[in-house]
Scaffold this active site. Structure first.
Site, mmCIF file in Angstrom:
data_model
loop_
_atom_site.group_PDB
_atom_site.id
_atom_site.type_symbol
_atom_site.label_atom_id
_atom_site.label_comp_id
_atom_site.label_asym_id
_atom_site.label_seq_id
_atom_site.Cartn_x
_atom_site.Cartn_y
_atom_site.Cartn_z
ATOM 1 N N THR A 207 5.621 12.844 -39.995
ATOM 2 C CA THR A 207 4.556 13.152 -41.548
ATOM 3 C C THR A 207 5.771 13.371 -42.422
ATOM 4 O O THR A 207 6.589 14.110 -42.515
ATOM 5 C CB THR A 207 4.019 14.451 -41.102
ATOM 6 O OG1 THR A 207 4.739 15.467 -40.764
ATOM 7 C CG2 THR A 207 2.810 14.239 -40.307
ATOM 8 N N GLU A 257 1.218 17.154 -46.031
ATOM 9 C CA GLU A 257 2.001 16.250 -45.015
ATOM 10 C C GLU A 257 1.060 14.902 -44.718
ATOM 11 O O GLU A 257 0.102 15.101 -44.315
ATOM 12 C CB GLU A 257 2.817 16.840 -43.889
ATOM 13 C CG GLU A 257 1.870 17.596 -43.066
ATOM 14 C CD GLU A 257 2.815 18.322 -42.041
ATOM 15 O OE1 GLU A 257 3.346 17.711 -41.176
ATOM 16 O OE2 GLU A 257 2.920 19.569 -41.845
HETATM 17 C C1 LIG Z 1 -3.488 13.985 -38.326
HETATM 18 C C2 LIG Z 1 -2.797 15.259 -38.477
HETATM 19 C C3 LIG Z 1 -3.387 16.413 -37.812
HETATM 20 C C4 LIG Z 1 -3.011 17.803 -37.856
HETATM 21 N N1 LIG Z 1 -3.781 19.018 -37.236
HETATM 22 C C5 LIG Z 1 -3.245 19.804 -37.431
HETATM 23 C C6 LIG Z 1 -4.185 21.151 -36.523
HETATM 24 O O1 LIG Z 1 -5.026 21.174 -36.577
HETATM 25 N N2 LIG Z 1 -3.112 22.338 -36.324
HETATM 26 C C7 LIG Z 1 -1.874 22.420 -36.478
HETATM 27 O O2 LIG Z 1 -1.233 23.404 -36.176
HETATM 28 N N3 LIG Z 1 -1.157 21.289 -37.046
HETATM 29 C C8 LIG Z 1 -1.792 20.391 -37.442
HETATM 30 N N4 LIG Z 1 -1.187 19.118 -37.943
HETATM 31 C C9 LIG Z 1 0.324 19.424 -38.529
HETATM 32 C C10 LIG Z 1 1.472 19.376 -37.537
HETATM 33 O O3 LIG Z 1 1.559 20.601 -36.792
HETATM 34 C C11 LIG Z 1 2.598 19.015 -38.192
HETATM 35 O O4 LIG Z 1 2.573 17.584 -38.693
HETATM 36 C C12 LIG Z 1 3.854 18.819 -37.165
HETATM 37 O O5 LIG Z 1 4.198 20.407 -36.825
HETATM 38 C C13 LIG Z 1 5.070 18.189 -37.664
HETATM 39 O O6 LIG Z 1 5.659 19.000 -38.702
HETATM 40 P P1 LIG Z 1 6.801 18.400 -39.248
HETATM 41 O O7 LIG Z 1 6.498 17.293 -40.357
HETATM 42 O O8 LIG Z 1 7.307 19.773 -40.391
HETATM 43 O O9 LIG Z 1 7.911 18.326 -38.515
HETATM 44 C C14 LIG Z 1 -1.448 17.877 -38.144
HETATM 45 C C15 LIG Z 1 -0.853 17.043 -38.563
HETATM 46 C C16 LIG Z 1 -1.488 15.523 -38.746
HETATM 47 C C17 LIG Z 1 -0.741 14.248 -39.075
HETATM 48 N N1 LIG Z 2 4.524 6.996 -39.988
HETATM 49 C C1 LIG Z 2 5.212 7.674 -40.822
HETATM 50 N N2 LIG Z 2 4.589 8.709 -41.644
HETATM 51 C C2 LIG Z 2 5.250 9.272 -42.432
HETATM 52 N N3 LIG Z 2 6.557 9.449 -42.534
HETATM 53 C C3 LIG Z 2 7.473 8.567 -41.494
HETATM 54 C C4 LIG Z 2 6.543 7.809 -40.893
HETATM 55 N N4 LIG Z 2 7.596 7.065 -40.047
HETATM 56 C C5 LIG Z 2 8.793 7.469 -40.363
HETATM 57 N N5 LIG Z 2 8.731 8.384 -41.330
HETATM 58 C C6 LIG Z 2 9.762 9.219 -41.885
HETATM 59 O O1 LIG Z 2 10.135 10.463 -41.022
HETATM 60 C C7 LIG Z 2 9.803 11.485 -41.939
HETATM 61 C C8 LIG Z 2 9.010 12.616 -41.183
HETATM 62 O O2 LIG Z 2 9.627 12.755 -39.818
HETATM 63 P P1 LIG Z 2 9.376 14.398 -39.321
HETATM 64 O O3 LIG Z 2 9.834 14.173 -37.699
HETATM 65 O O4 LIG Z 2 7.896 14.646 -39.480
HETATM 66 O O5 LIG Z 2 10.192 15.207 -39.990
HETATM 67 P P2 LIG Z 2 10.012 16.081 -41.317
HETATM 68 O O6 LIG Z 2 9.824 17.343 -40.603
HETATM 69 O O7 LIG Z 2 11.406 16.213 -42.176
HETATM 70 O O8 LIG Z 2 8.904 15.664 -42.080
HETATM 71 C C9 LIG Z 2 9.110 11.122 -43.303
HETATM 72 O O9 LIG Z 2 9.734 12.143 -44.165
HETATM 73 C C10 LIG Z 2 9.570 9.828 -43.385
HETATM 74 O O10 LIG Z 2 10.733 9.678 -43.990
#
Ligand SMILES: Cc1cc2nc3c(=O)[nH]c(=O)nc-3n(C[C@H](O)[C@H](O)[C@H](O)COP(=O)(O)O)c2cc1C
Ligand SMILES: Nc1ncnc2c1ncn2[C@@H]1O[C@H](COP(=O)(O)OP(=O)(O)O)[C@@H](O)[C@H]1O
Length: 312
Positions: A207, A257
């Site tokens: 994300t 995100e």
């Molecule tokens: C489609 C979608 C649904 C999500 N739903 C939840 C949820 O219901 N509960 C939750 O704790 N996190 C939810 N998340 C957030 C995830 O916990 C989060 O994207 C994940 O921990 C990765 O975080 P990062 O980008 O900091 O690595 C959701 C994320 C996405 C993309």
């Molecule tokens: N399908 C995708 N959607 C969003 N970001 C993506 C995707 N594929 C690759 N990325 C890249 O990966 C990063 C997110 O990876 P993630 O493991 O969630 O790390 P972070 O916790 O730093 O967001 C984004 O910032 C983007 O640069």
């Protein structure tokens, strides 16, 4: 569109102006109607159209109750006002000193002397000047004195006027589809893509996380279907957007995100880019799952729901 931030930036033009005044938060359909009418009126008479707005919102400065959270930042507002065809936006810094001017002083200094206004277009409930003393009658009277015409425009709206406060409530409640209806476009939140906890890639759903100084009112916690656009790339990508503290992982910071559909970690890198998120509709609220597996199962369902909403 030209942008003025103070009297000193207003060029001494030989062309008169049609001026309108308002907070224009959200630049919703009602605002758009007024602004388009002002632009058309000015074009018709070879005058320049100018919209005047305030930053910060007067209500915030006068400190009555809770600070008002804006639907749009001033920069977003300028983008949306430019789309209506207005020639110049005057963003007046609003403080108690500015607010202490009498209605007449304000009209003379800004409309007459700086902008050489020939027509002023406002809603009939307009209030301006010290203690909100100026009304539509004041404006008509000052127009006779200084030589401009005052016109009123009814903002159009279904079942009452379009309203910035109603749109604010809808967004804060997660009703982004309703808000889009009033705005005449999807609500936008934008900022820089920053690093998160690097967990998304392990879940199979990377994300792109928005910086904390993101612009635009953040909708209620939950999962949304929307579109993500990145700087240097005009293409909007379908996205599953999550707003919340990631309660499954006991997070404490509220994050916005977006997982872009059909893009894999390693093939798509948007760190540091400007990301604009458009909110189409809400899918569900945030859930505290017992673990990653449960979350991943739900995320697959979310992606299917997003595809259905976006027809992708
Ligand atoms: C489609 C979608 C649904 C999500 N739903 C939840 C949820 O219901 N509960 C939750 O704790 N996190 C939810 N998340 C957030 C995830 O916990 C989060 O994207 C994940 O921990 C990765 O975080 P990062 O980008 O900091 O690595 C959701 C994320 C996405 C993309
Ligand atoms: N399908 C995708 N959607 C969003 N970001 C993506 C995707 N594929 C690759 N990325 C890249 O990966 C990063 C997110 O990876 P993630 O493991 O969630 O790390 P972070 O916790 O730093 O967001 C984004 O910032 C983007 O640069």
């Amino acid at each position: 569109m030209e942008l003025y931030h103070g009297l000193n930036e207003v060029g001494a033009g030989d062309v008169g102006t049609v001026v309108t005044l308002g907070n224009f938060d959200g630049v919703h359909r009602g605002h758009q109607t007024v602004l388009q009418a002002v632009a058309a009126l000015a074009a018709d008479r070879s005058l320049r159209s100018v919209a005047m707005t305030f930053d910060p919102h007067p209500r915030t400065v006068h400190g009555t109750g809770e600070p008002t959270l804006m639907i749009t930042s001033t920069e977003q507002k300028a983008d949306f006002i430019a789309d209506t065809g207005i020639d110049a936006l005057f963003v007046q810094h609003y403080d108690l000193d500015f607010a202490s001017q009498s209605a007449e002083e304000f009209v003379r200094t800004y409309f007459v002397e700086a902008l050489a206004c020939e027509i002023v277009v406002v809603g009939d409930d307009v209030r301006f000047g010290k203690d909100n003393e100026g009304t539509i009658e004041t404006l008509r009277h000052l127009g006779e004195k200084f030589g401009f015409r005052t016109e009123t425009i009814e903002e159009v709206g279904r079942g009452g006027r379009y309203s910035s406060s109603r749109i604010r409530e809808q967004i804060v409640a997660g009703d982004v589809a309703e808000a889009a209806d009033q705005l005449g476009r999807y609500h936008r939140v934008e900022g820089t893509v920053v690093h998160g906890d690097a967990r998304g890639r392990d879940l199979g759903f990377p994300t792109a996380n928005l910086s904390e100084d993101a612009e635009g009112l953040i909708p209620a916690d939950g999962v949304y279907a929307g579109w993500a656009t990145f700087s240097d790339d005009a293409q909007p990508y379908p996205a599953a957007i999550s707003i919340g503290t990631n309660p499954t992982f006991e997070g404490s910071v509220r994050r916005v995100e977006a997982h872009v559909l059909d893009k894999e970690f390693g093939d798509f890198d948007v760190y540091g880019r400007h990301m604009t998120l458009e909110f189409v509709s809400r899918i569900r609220g945030q859930v505290t799952f017992t673990g990653m597996d449960e979350l991943v199962v739900k995320m697959h369902e979310d992606i299917a729901d997003v595809r259905e909403v976006l027809h992708t």
